[in-house]
Design a protein around this motif. Sequence first.
Motif, PDB file in Angstrom:
ATOM      1  N   VAL A  34       0.841  -1.204   0.000  1.00 54.64           N
ATOM      2  CA  VAL A  34       0.000   0.000   0.000  1.00 54.64           C
ATOM      3  C   VAL A  34       0.875   1.253   0.000  1.00 54.64           C
ATOM      4  CG1 VAL A  34      -1.655   1.338   1.358  1.00 54.64           C
ATOM      5  CG2 VAL A  34      -1.990  -1.127   1.042  1.00 54.64           C
ATOM      6  N   PHE A  35       1.948   1.236   0.788  1.00 53.50           N
ATOM      7  CA  PHE A  35       2.864   2.375   0.834  1.00 53.50           C
ATOM      8  C   PHE A  35       3.496   2.615  -0.536  1.00 53.50           C
ATOM      9  CE2 PHE A  35       7.252   3.895   1.391  1.00 53.50           C
ATOM     10  CZ  PHE A  35       6.998   5.115   1.956  1.00 53.50           C
ATOM     11  N   GLN A  36       3.944   1.550  -1.192  1.00 49.17           N
ATOM     12  CA  GLN A  36       4.563   1.685  -2.526  1.00 49.17           C
ATOM     13  C   GLN A  36       3.562   2.233  -3.530  1.00 49.17           C
ATOM     14  OE1 GLN A  36       7.849   1.255  -3.377  1.00 49.17           O
ATOM     15  NE2 GLN A  36       7.203   2.177  -5.291  1.00 49.17           N
ATOM     16  N   GLN A  37       2.330   1.763  -3.465  1.00 51.28           N
ATOM     17  CA  GLN A  37       1.297   2.271  -4.372  1.00 51.28           C
ATOM     18  C   GLN A  37       1.035   3.755  -4.123  1.00 51.28           C
ATOM     19  OE1 GLN A  37      -1.833  -0.501  -3.444  1.00 51.28           O
ATOM     20  NE2 GLN A  37      -1.270  -1.894  -5.110  1.00 51.28           N
ATOM     21  N   ALA A  38       1.003   4.135  -2.865  1.00 52.53           N
ATOM     22  CA  ALA A  38       0.786   5.546  -2.524  1.00 52.53           C
ATOM     23  C   ALA A  38       1.951   6.400  -3.002  1.00 52.53           C
ATOM     24  CB  ALA A  38       0.580   5.698  -1.016  1.00 52.53           C
ATOM     25  N   ARG A  39       3.179   5.892  -2.848  1.00 54.29           N
ATOM     26  CA  ARG A  39       4.355   6.633  -3.303  1.00 54.29           C
ATOM     27  C   ARG A  39       4.352   6.779  -4.823  1.00 54.29           C
ATOM     28  NH1 ARG A  39      10.010   4.649  -1.134  1.00 54.29           N
ATOM     29  NH2 ARG A  39       9.495   2.895  -2.469  1.00 54.29           N
ATOM     30  N   ASP A  40       3.997   5.717  -5.533  1.00 56.07           N
ATOM     31  CA  ASP A  40       3.906   5.787  -7.002  1.00 56.07           C
ATOM     32  C   ASP A  40       2.836   6.783  -7.429  1.00 56.07           C
ATOM     33  OD1 ASP A  40       5.873   3.861  -7.108  1.00 56.07           O
ATOM     34  OD2 ASP A  40       4.496   2.208  -7.614  1.00 56.07           O
ATOM     35  N   SER A  41       1.710   6.757  -6.740  1.00 53.68           N
ATOM     36  CA  SER A  41       0.632   7.696  -7.061  1.00 53.68           C
ATOM     37  C   SER A  41       1.067   9.138  -6.825  1.00 53.68           C
ATOM     38  CB  SER A  41      -0.598   7.364  -6.210  1.00 53.68           C
ATOM     39  OG  SER A  41      -1.634   8.268  -6.463  1.00 53.68           O
ATOM     40  N   MET A  42       1.809   9.368  -5.758  1.00 54.13           N
ATOM     41  CA  MET A  42       2.300  10.714  -5.466  1.00 54.13           C
ATOM     42  C   MET A  42       3.301  11.166  -6.534  1.00 54.13           C
ATOM     43  SD  MET A  42       3.679  12.274  -1.871  1.00 54.13           S
ATOM     44  CE  MET A  42       5.249  11.471  -1.865  1.00 54.13           C
ATOM     45  N   SER A  43       4.174  10.266  -6.965  1.00 52.09           N
ATOM     46  CA  SER A  43       5.130  10.607  -8.027  1.00 52.09           C
ATOM     47  C   SER A  43       4.395  10.962  -9.320  1.00 52.09           C
ATOM     48  CB  SER A  43       6.086   9.439  -8.271  1.00 52.09           C
ATOM     49  OG  SER A  43       6.917   9.241  -7.163  1.00 52.09           O
ATOM     50  N   ASN A  44       3.372  10.180  -9.646  1.00 51.68           N
ATOM     51  CA  ASN A  44       2.579  10.477 -10.844  1.00 51.68           C
ATOM     52  C   ASN A  44       1.886  11.832 -10.722  1.00 51.68           C
ATOM     53  OD1 ASN A  44       3.291   8.043 -12.020  1.00 51.68           O
ATOM     54  ND2 ASN A  44       1.470   6.970 -11.302  1.00 51.68           N
ATOM     55  N   ALA A  45       1.361  12.115  -9.542  1.00 53.85           N
ATOM     56  CA  ALA A  45       0.691  13.402  -9.322  1.00 53.85           C
ATOM     57  C   ALA A  45       1.681  14.564  -9.441  1.00 53.85           C
ATOM     58  CB  ALA A  45       0.007  13.417  -7.956  1.00 53.85           C
ATOM     59  N   GLU A  46       2.895  14.377  -8.928  1.00 51.25           N
ATOM     60  CA  GLU A  46       3.916  15.426  -9.033  1.00 51.25           C
ATOM     61  C   GLU A  46       4.279  15.690 -10.495  1.00 51.25           C
ATOM     62  OE1 GLU A  46       7.079  13.977  -6.580  1.00 51.25           O
ATOM     63  OE2 GLU A  46       6.189  14.761  -4.736  1.00 51.25           O
ATOM     64  N   ARG A  47       4.427  14.612 -11.282  1.00 53.68           N
ATOM     65  CA  ARG A  47       4.728  14.789 -12.714  1.00 53.68           C
ATOM     66  C   ARG A  47       3.579  15.485 -13.423  1.00 53.68           C
ATOM     67  NH1 ARG A  47       7.045   9.773 -11.956  1.00 53.68           N
ATOM     68  NH2 ARG A  47       5.223   8.629 -12.717  1.00 53.68           N
ATOM     69  N   ARG A  48       2.362  15.094 -13.089  1.00 54.83           N
ATOM     70  CA  ARG A  48       1.196  15.722 -13.716  1.00 54.83           C
ATOM     71  C   ARG A  48       1.109  17.198 -13.343  1.00 54.83           C
ATOM     72  NH1 ARG A  48      -5.065  13.641 -13.126  1.00 54.83           N
ATOM     73  NH2 ARG A  48      -5.932  15.072 -14.653  1.00 54.83           N
TER      74      ARG A  48
END
Length: 106
Positions: free
Chosen positions: A35-49
């Motif tokens: 869950v933590f890794q998924q949240a971190r990936d989602s945050m990285s995607n949001a930062e790029r967006r």
Amino acid sequence: MIQKLCLAGLLAGATLAAHAANPPIEDQIYRAQVVFQQARDSMSNAERRLQTATTAKDTADKRLIDAQNAQQTAQNELSAAQLQMEQARRNYDAASQQVNTLWQQR
């Protein structure tokens, strides 16, 4: 013997049910890490967006300013051309009047 097998089966079933209801800590840690890794990936995607959207907005703002400047330049050119046309019309009218006066004096 059958009773012992049934009892062992019930015990195994109860153990599985207990594990399902309250999984071992290792399983809980693994799931939390997923869950933590998924949240971190989602945050990285949001930062790029966010960065992409910010860049697009900055580009659009610059283009808007450039367009407004071009519009003002065109408006200034139009005003200058209108003034030139008015002056040319006055000069034409004055020259035409002078030609008519000279013809009448002849």
